[in-house]
Design a protein around this motif. Structure first.
Motif, PDB file in Angstrom:
ATOM      1  N   VAL A 144      -9.242  -5.887  -3.220  1.00  0.00           N
ATOM      2  CA  VAL A 144      -9.791  -6.787  -4.249  1.00  0.00           C
ATOM      3  C   VAL A 144     -10.165  -6.034  -5.521  1.00  0.00           C
ATOM      4  O   VAL A 144     -10.705  -6.614  -6.446  1.00  0.00           O
ATOM      5  N   GLY A 145      -9.886  -4.748  -5.545  1.00  0.00           N
ATOM      6  CA  GLY A 145     -10.137  -3.974  -6.762  1.00  0.00           C
ATOM      7  C   GLY A 145     -11.577  -3.525  -6.905  1.00  0.00           C
ATOM      8  O   GLY A 145     -11.980  -3.070  -7.977  1.00  0.00           O
ATOM      9  N   ALA A 146     -12.372  -3.622  -5.834  1.00  0.00           N
ATOM     10  CA  ALA A 146     -13.784  -3.210  -5.918  1.00  0.00           C
ATOM     11  C   ALA A 146     -13.939  -1.707  -5.679  1.00  0.00           C
ATOM     12  O   ALA A 146     -15.028  -1.167  -5.861  1.00  0.00           O
ATOM     13  N   LEU A 147     -12.869  -1.060  -5.254  1.00  0.00           N
ATOM     14  CA  LEU A 147     -12.926   0.378  -4.974  1.00  0.00           C
ATOM     15  C   LEU A 147     -11.633   0.998  -5.483  1.00  0.00           C
ATOM     16  O   LEU A 147     -10.546   0.561  -5.110  1.00  0.00           O
ATOM     17  N   ARG A 148     -11.758   1.998  -6.338  1.00  0.00           N
ATOM     18  CA  ARG A 148     -10.574   2.644  -6.901  1.00  0.00           C
ATOM     19  C   ARG A 148     -10.041   3.686  -5.913  1.00  0.00           C
ATOM     20  O   ARG A 148     -10.821   4.486  -5.382  1.00  0.00           O
ATOM     21  N   SER A 205     -13.271  -2.297   6.258  1.00  0.00           N
ATOM     22  CA  SER A 205     -13.900  -2.961   5.096  1.00  0.00           C
ATOM     23  C   SER A 205     -13.509  -2.249   3.807  1.00  0.00           C
ATOM     24  O   SER A 205     -13.300  -2.894   2.766  1.00  0.00           O
ATOM     25  N   THR A 206     -13.421  -0.939   3.893  1.00  0.00           N
ATOM     26  CA  THR A 206     -13.051  -0.145   2.710  1.00  0.00           C
ATOM     27  C   THR A 206     -11.673  -0.579   2.216  1.00  0.00           C
ATOM     28  O   THR A 206     -11.449  -0.717   1.002  1.00  0.00           O
ATOM     29  N   LEU A 207     -10.748  -0.825   3.148  1.00  0.00           N
ATOM     30  CA  LEU A 207      -9.403  -1.250   2.768  1.00  0.00           C
ATOM     31  C   LEU A 207      -9.445  -2.599   2.033  1.00  0.00           C
ATOM     32  O   LEU A 207      -8.810  -2.774   0.995  1.00  0.00           O
ATOM     33  N   LEU A 214       0.875  -1.177   0.000  1.00  0.00           N
ATOM     34  CA  LEU A 214       0.000   0.000   0.000  1.00  0.00           C
ATOM     35  C   LEU A 214       0.909   1.223   0.000  1.00  0.00           C
ATOM     36  O   LEU A 214       1.800   1.338   0.843  1.00  0.00           O
ATOM     37  N   THR A 215       0.691   2.103  -0.939  1.00  0.00           N
ATOM     38  CA  THR A 215       1.558   3.275  -1.054  1.00  0.00           C
ATOM     39  C   THR A 215       0.720   4.538  -0.918  1.00  0.00           C
ATOM     40  O   THR A 215      -0.097   4.842  -1.790  1.00  0.00           O
ATOM     41  N   ASP A 216       0.880   5.211   0.204  1.00  0.00           N
ATOM     42  CA  ASP A 216       0.185   6.478   0.468  1.00  0.00           C
ATOM     43  C   ASP A 216      -1.288   6.398   0.022  1.00  0.00           C
ATOM     44  O   ASP A 216      -1.792   7.251  -0.697  1.00  0.00           O
ATOM     45  N   LEU A 217      -1.931   5.336   0.473  1.00  0.00           N
ATOM     46  CA  LEU A 217      -3.269   5.002  -0.024  1.00  0.00           C
ATOM     47  C   LEU A 217      -4.348   5.836   0.669  1.00  0.00           C
ATOM     48  O   LEU A 217      -4.428   5.875   1.896  1.00  0.00           O
ATOM     49  N   THR A 218      -5.143   6.514  -0.127  1.00  0.00           N
ATOM     50  CA  THR A 218      -6.305   7.238   0.402  1.00  0.00           C
ATOM     51  C   THR A 218      -7.540   6.712  -0.332  1.00  0.00           C
ATOM     52  O   THR A 218      -7.569   6.640  -1.567  1.00  0.00           O
ATOM     53  N   LEU A 219      -8.551   6.314   0.464  1.00  0.00           N
ATOM     54  CA  LEU A 219      -9.759   5.691  -0.090  1.00  0.00           C
ATOM     55  C   LEU A 219     -10.980   6.440   0.402  1.00  0.00           C
ATOM     56  O   LEU A 219     -10.969   6.991   1.513  1.00  0.00           O
ATOM     57  N   GLY A 220     -12.042   6.434  -0.383  1.00  0.00           N
ATOM     58  CA  GLY A 220     -13.261   7.071   0.094  1.00  0.00           C
ATOM     59  C   GLY A 220     -14.414   6.840  -0.867  1.00  0.00           C
ATOM     60  O   GLY A 220     -14.283   6.113  -1.859  1.00  0.00           O
ATOM     61  N   ALA A 231      -6.482 -12.089 -10.261  1.00  0.00           N
ATOM     62  CA  ALA A 231      -7.759 -12.137  -9.540  1.00  0.00           C
ATOM     63  C   ALA A 231      -8.033 -13.542  -9.000  1.00  0.00           C
ATOM     64  O   ALA A 231      -8.583 -13.711  -7.904  1.00  0.00           O
ATOM     65  N   ALA A 232      -7.602 -14.569  -9.739  1.00  0.00           N
ATOM     66  CA  ALA A 232      -7.873 -15.957  -9.323  1.00  0.00           C
ATOM     67  C   ALA A 232      -7.081 -16.352  -8.079  1.00  0.00           C
ATOM     68  O   ALA A 232      -7.389 -17.352  -7.435  1.00  0.00           O
ATOM     69  N   ASP A 233      -6.045 -15.569  -7.742  1.00  0.00           N
ATOM     70  CA  ASP A 233      -5.226 -15.887  -6.567  1.00  0.00           C
ATOM     71  C   ASP A 233      -5.792 -15.274  -5.288  1.00  0.00           C
ATOM     72  O   ASP A 233      -5.188 -15.406  -4.224  1.00  0.00           O
ATOM     73  N   ILE A 234      -6.903 -14.542  -5.401  1.00  0.00           N
ATOM     74  CA  ILE A 234      -7.435 -13.822  -4.237  1.00  0.00           C
ATOM     75  C   ILE A 234      -8.816 -14.364  -3.869  1.00  0.00           C
ATOM     76  O   ILE A 234      -9.696 -14.456  -4.724  1.00  0.00           O
ATOM     77  N   ALA A 235      -8.969 -14.728  -2.593  1.00  0.00           N
ATOM     78  CA  ALA A 235     -10.297 -15.112  -2.084  1.00  0.00           C
ATOM     79  C   ALA A 235     -10.755 -14.006  -1.141  1.00  0.00           C
ATOM     80  O   ALA A 235      -9.967 -13.520  -0.319  1.00  0.00           O
ATOM     81  N   TYR A 236     -12.008 -13.603  -1.261  1.00  0.00           N
ATOM     82  CA  TYR A 236     -12.524 -12.487  -0.463  1.00  0.00           C
ATOM     83  C   TYR A 236     -13.857 -12.892   0.150  1.00  0.00           C
ATOM     84  O   TYR A 236     -14.770 -13.283  -0.563  1.00  0.00           O
ATOM     85  N   LEU A 237     -13.920 -12.807   1.462  1.00  0.00           N
ATOM     86  CA  LEU A 237     -15.181 -13.090   2.159  1.00  0.00           C
ATOM     87  C   LEU A 237     -15.735 -11.775   2.695  1.00  0.00           C
ATOM     88  O   LEU A 237     -15.196 -11.220   3.655  1.00  0.00           O
TER      89      LEU A 237
END
Ligand code: ATP
Length: 261
Positions: free
Chosen positions: A65-69, A58-60, A21-27, A82-88
């Protein structure tokens, strides 16, 4: 970040982690929910993400998983598709009104590899049955998922993840509203994944559970408070600081413009 006397010990962002994660800001709609988060999840690490309600946990996971830019900064997944990631996701976000039984729900864990229209062979069916045995649901194969308790359904979702064979496993509050017996059994599955050197990141609320089972922790209160060895991160000074930050949140605040040196 105004850390006062609190020592921050974020994992080295310059090493080569599996997820950086590099200087990650989400919203959402440009209102920030996570600010300026940098660090990395090592390949094979087992990390809890904790923090007050609304801290951005949850946002993180959604960003990973790429669901939020990201609004700013980035998530880098090293050598993962994507196939290497499981998300619950959280239970509230999982639809289970479909007229589908337990075995077919577990087999959905395979569709990324076999394609949704390819027929499922006997070997895959056998693996699905084995996964159901691991989570204690042998004999439930033909039960409709709508007829399961919350704990049984969570076992089914873990069986599906067992079949997915993912390198990165992201769990959002997997044990919230789940009975103690099921939680203990599913923690065994988490330990098994860790033993297989998969990378597991779980959003959790029960700090005793985190201390007992998760070697590393990220404490988030929209800003990172601490990230590293669980015993260090869950020090009282850090928890007090996280709580104090939560009391000051303003959900109508605009986009953070802070620049990082
Ligand atoms: N889909 C959305 N649209 C708008 N705002 C959202 C959305 N999802 C979350 N938020 C806001 O983003 C902030 C962080 O929420 P998030 O769900 O990531 O927190 P959390 O740490 O997982 O909380 P909890 O422990 O309560 O599940 C909160 O202010 C929340 O209201």
């Amino acid at each position: 970040m105004g850390g006062g006397n609190v020592t921050l010990s974020f994992p080295d962002a310059t090493a080569a982690p599996l997820v950086r994660l590099t200087d990650l800001t989400l919203g959402y709609r440009r209102h920030p929910a996570v600010h300026h988060l940098s660090g990395g999840f090592r390949d094979g690490s087992l990390t809890a993400v904790v923090g007050p309600n609304g801290a951005g946990k949850s946002t993180l996971l959604k960003a990973m998983v790429g669901a939020l830019r990201p609004l700013d900064g980035r998530v880098t997944l090293h050598g993962l598709t994507a196939a290497d990631i499981a998300y619950l996701p959280q239970q509230a976000e999982v639809e289970r009104d479909f007229p589908i039984d337990v075995l077919d729900t577990v087999l959905l864990g395979h569709w990324r590899r076999v394609g949704i229209f390819r027929s499922i062979g006997g070997a895959l069916r056998g693996q699905a049955e084995e996964a159901l045995a691991v989570v204690g649901l042998s004999g439930f194969e033909r039960r409709p998922i709508a007829a399961l308790s919350a704990g049984q359904f969570q076992r089914v979702l873990f069986a599906r993840m067992l079949l997915q064979d993912a390198r990165l496993i992201l769990l959002d509050e997997p044990f919230t509203a789940i009975d103690a017996r099921t939680t203990a059994d599913l923690l065994d599955v988490v330990r098994r994944w860790h033993g297989e050197r998969r990378t597991v990141i779980a959003v959790l609320h029960d700090l005793e559970q985190v201390r007992a089972h998760f070697p590393e922790t990220l404490l988030l209160a929209r800003e990172p408070i601490a990230w590293g060895r669980t015993a260090d991160v869950l020090a009282p000074a850090n928890l007090v600081r996280a709580r104090a930050m939560a009391e000051g949140w303003d959900d109508k605040a605009g986009l953070c413009r802070r620049t990082v040196p």
